[in-house]
Enzyme design. Sequence first.
Site, PDB file in Angstrom:
ATOM      1  CG  HIS A 148      -3.252  -1.275  -6.878  1.00  0.00           C
ATOM      2  ND1 HIS A 148      -3.626  -0.574  -5.762  1.00  0.00           N
ATOM      3  CD2 HIS A 148      -3.171  -2.576  -6.465  1.00  0.00           C
ATOM      4  CE1 HIS A 148      -3.773  -1.383  -4.724  1.00  0.00           C
ATOM      5  NE2 HIS A 148      -3.500  -2.620  -5.131  1.00  0.00           N
ATOM      6  NE  ARG A 152      -4.283  -1.389   0.060  1.00  0.00           N
ATOM      7  CZ  ARG A 152      -4.364  -2.512  -0.671  1.00  0.00           C
ATOM      8  NH1 ARG A 152      -3.348  -2.866  -1.442  1.00  0.00           N
ATOM      9  NH2 ARG A 152      -5.452  -3.242  -0.648  1.00  0.00           N
ATOM     10  CD  GLU A 179      -3.061   2.829  -5.478  1.00  0.00           C
ATOM     11  OE1 GLU A 179      -4.098   2.230  -5.819  1.00  0.00           O
ATOM     12  OE2 GLU A 179      -2.077   2.261  -5.027  1.00  0.00           O
TER      13      GLU A 179
HETATM   14  N1  LIG Z   1      -0.591  -4.770  -5.190  1.00  0.00           N
HETATM   15  C1  LIG Z   1      -1.629  -5.567  -5.083  1.00  0.00           C
HETATM   16  O1  LIG Z   1      -2.410  -5.706  -6.034  1.00  0.00           O
HETATM   17  C2  LIG Z   1      -1.867  -6.323  -3.822  1.00  0.00           C
HETATM   18  C3  LIG Z   1      -1.490  -5.808  -2.611  1.00  0.00           C
HETATM   19  N2  LIG Z   1      -1.742  -6.505  -1.460  1.00  0.00           N
HETATM   20  C4  LIG Z   1      -1.277  -5.929  -0.188  1.00  0.00           C
HETATM   21  O2  LIG Z   1      -0.367  -6.836   0.393  1.00  0.00           O
HETATM   22  C5  LIG Z   1      -0.585  -6.854   1.784  1.00  0.00           C
HETATM   23  C6  LIG Z   1      -0.038  -8.132   2.370  1.00  0.00           C
HETATM   24  O3  LIG Z   1      -0.795  -9.246   1.948  1.00  0.00           O
HETATM   25  P1  LIG Z   1      -0.530 -10.705   2.557  1.00  0.00           P
HETATM   26  O4  LIG Z   1       0.893 -11.068   2.439  1.00  0.00           O
HETATM   27  O5  LIG Z   1      -1.547 -11.588   1.981  1.00  0.00           O
HETATM   28  O6  LIG Z   1      -0.849 -10.424   4.101  1.00  0.00           O
HETATM   29  P2  LIG Z   1      -0.380 -11.253   5.355  1.00  0.00           P
HETATM   30  O7  LIG Z   1      -1.313 -10.886   6.455  1.00  0.00           O
HETATM   31  O8  LIG Z   1      -0.227 -12.699   5.008  1.00  0.00           O
HETATM   32  O9  LIG Z   1       1.081 -10.686   5.664  1.00  0.00           O
HETATM   33  C7  LIG Z   1       1.315  -9.437   6.230  1.00  0.00           C
HETATM   34  C8  LIG Z   1       2.514  -9.556   7.178  1.00  0.00           C
HETATM   35  O10 LIG Z   1       2.842  -8.264   7.656  1.00  0.00           O
HETATM   36  C9  LIG Z   1       3.164  -8.380   9.029  1.00  0.00           C
HETATM   37  N3  LIG Z   1       2.994  -7.102   9.704  1.00  0.00           N
HETATM   38  C10 LIG Z   1       1.850  -6.503  10.102  1.00  0.00           C
HETATM   39  N4  LIG Z   1       2.121  -5.340  10.709  1.00  0.00           N
HETATM   40  C11 LIG Z   1       3.464  -5.208  10.685  1.00  0.00           C
HETATM   41  C12 LIG Z   1       4.352  -4.214  11.173  1.00  0.00           C
HETATM   42  N5  LIG Z   1       3.908  -3.140  11.834  1.00  0.00           N
HETATM   43  N6  LIG Z   1       5.664  -4.393  10.977  1.00  0.00           N
HETATM   44  C13 LIG Z   1       6.138  -5.505  10.365  1.00  0.00           C
HETATM   45  N7  LIG Z   1       5.337  -6.478   9.894  1.00  0.00           N
HETATM   46  C14 LIG Z   1       4.019  -6.326  10.053  1.00  0.00           C
HETATM   47  C15 LIG Z   1       2.227  -9.451   9.560  1.00  0.00           C
HETATM   48  O11 LIG Z   1       2.725 -10.014  10.771  1.00  0.00           O
HETATM   49  C16 LIG Z   1       2.228 -10.435   8.398  1.00  0.00           C
HETATM   50  O12 LIG Z   1       3.259 -11.391   8.539  1.00  0.00           O
HETATM   51  C17 LIG Z   1      -2.097  -6.660   1.922  1.00  0.00           C
HETATM   52  O13 LIG Z   1      -2.435  -6.141   3.169  1.00  0.00           O
HETATM   53  C18 LIG Z   1      -2.406  -5.702   0.798  1.00  0.00           C
HETATM   54  O14 LIG Z   1      -2.328  -4.385   1.278  1.00  0.00           O
HETATM   55  C19 LIG Z   1      -2.356  -7.717  -1.473  1.00  0.00           C
HETATM   56  C20 LIG Z   1      -2.744  -8.273  -2.665  1.00  0.00           C
HETATM   57  C21 LIG Z   1      -2.559  -7.611  -3.930  1.00  0.00           C
HETATM   58  O1  LIG Z   2      -4.383  -4.511  -3.543  1.00  0.00           O
HETATM   59  C1  LIG Z   2      -5.082  -5.447  -3.689  1.00  0.00           C
HETATM   60  C2  LIG Z   2      -5.636  -6.216  -2.635  1.00  0.00           C
HETATM   61  O2  LIG Z   2      -6.348  -7.203  -2.927  1.00  0.00           O
HETATM   62  O3  LIG Z   2      -5.415  -5.865  -1.472  1.00  0.00           O
END
Ligand SMILES: NC(=O)C1=CN([C@@H]2O[C@H](COP(=O)(O)OP(=O)(O)OC[C@H]3O[C@@H](n4cnc5c(N)ncnc54)[C@H](O)[C@@H]3O)[C@@H](O)[C@H]2O)C=CC1
Ligand SMILES: O=CC(=O)O
Length: 328
Positions: free
Chosen positions: A290, A243, A272
Amino acid sequence: MPQKKPLVVVTRKLPDAIETRMMELFDTRLNLDDKPMSKADLIEAVKTADVLVPTITDRIDAAILSQAGPNLKLIANFGTGVDHIDLASARQRSVTVTNTPGVLTEDTADMTMALILAVPRRLAEGERLLRSEKWNGWSPTHMLGHRIWGKRLGIIGMGRIGQAVARRAKAFGMSIHYHNRKRLHPELEAELEATYWESLDQMLARMDVVTVHCPHTPATFHLLSARRLALLQPHAYVINTSRGEIVDENALTRMLGRGELAGAGLDVFEHEPAVNPKLLGLDNVVLLPHLGSATIEGRMDMGEKVIINIKTFADGHNPPDRVLASMF
Ligand SMILES: NC(=O)C1=CN([C@@H]2O[C@H](COP(=O)(O)OP(=O)(O)OC[C@H]3O[C@@H](n4cnc5c(N)ncnc54)[C@H](O)[C@@H]3O)[C@@H](O)[C@H]2O)C=CC1
Ligand SMILES: O=CC(=O)O
């Protein structure tokens, strides 16, 4: 949830097959012309719907939720990130929130790896040169980038996507370092050959490439602040497919412009779809609109997840992808 088919309001156009299945299962109101809903549209939707299906660009804040009708019981988000939904307000109103994790992990990790390769190897810059018809041919010193094999990758947020990036980067010969809210299980850490850094500051100072994969929360807003960006070495690259709000975009842009950082690969932006105009003028960045999870397969899987979450909930069970504020 009423016994009759739940009234489901979908805020954006979804894949045709997903919409068709939703129409079969639920009393579904689609947004066929895909025009983003205004605040007034969203208020109208939460007033009438049993289930709202927003996407990550719909801001479902406390003001919108304060207008929710008594029927609204589920917000089944089409997307993984839920920083656009006020989870505390939803909880206060006993509205369950679900998302679509997991099914876009590999696609987003692929896009991250693409950026990790594209920025140091000057992919976009080279393509621009070719298209400008100004390329004069190969030369030993032309448009040299940097090798990523043998370099240190620092992953901030070692969850699903962070780990999937680690696996890819390992195969490209990078050494894996990470900072996470919680240290990984030792077996997983060993499998990924990943080094844990409790101190984000200390990790930043040692990395060649840093990639952001934690969620956007109050705790991670500007986690990469001007102060932390200044800890990076001038040859370091910053990649963000999580993000935009997690990185101070103005500070990053300033540092890139002054050559205090080598480059950046960004799929997400702080405001965005607006992008800092100064970023657009820089050659050492690769900027994507994105696209992290933007595959046909991924969008279908996300739609399936939304349907399963709604159906399970409507049948009186716990939906598989329930989001709790305590997760963040
Ligand atoms: N560019 C895109 O199209 C996409 C972006 N995303 C973004 O990716 C992010 C991550 O997705 P996932 O890996 O599935 O989530 P996830 O929940 O599996 O992993 C997130 C990790 O960040 C860690 N975390 C949380 N707060 C933290 C902090 N303050 N400091 C350090 N680590 C911290 C958590 O402990 C966890 O291990 C989503 O929240 C979303 O914003 C997700 C899918 C697509
Ligand atoms: O940024 C995409 C999402 O699924 O989160």
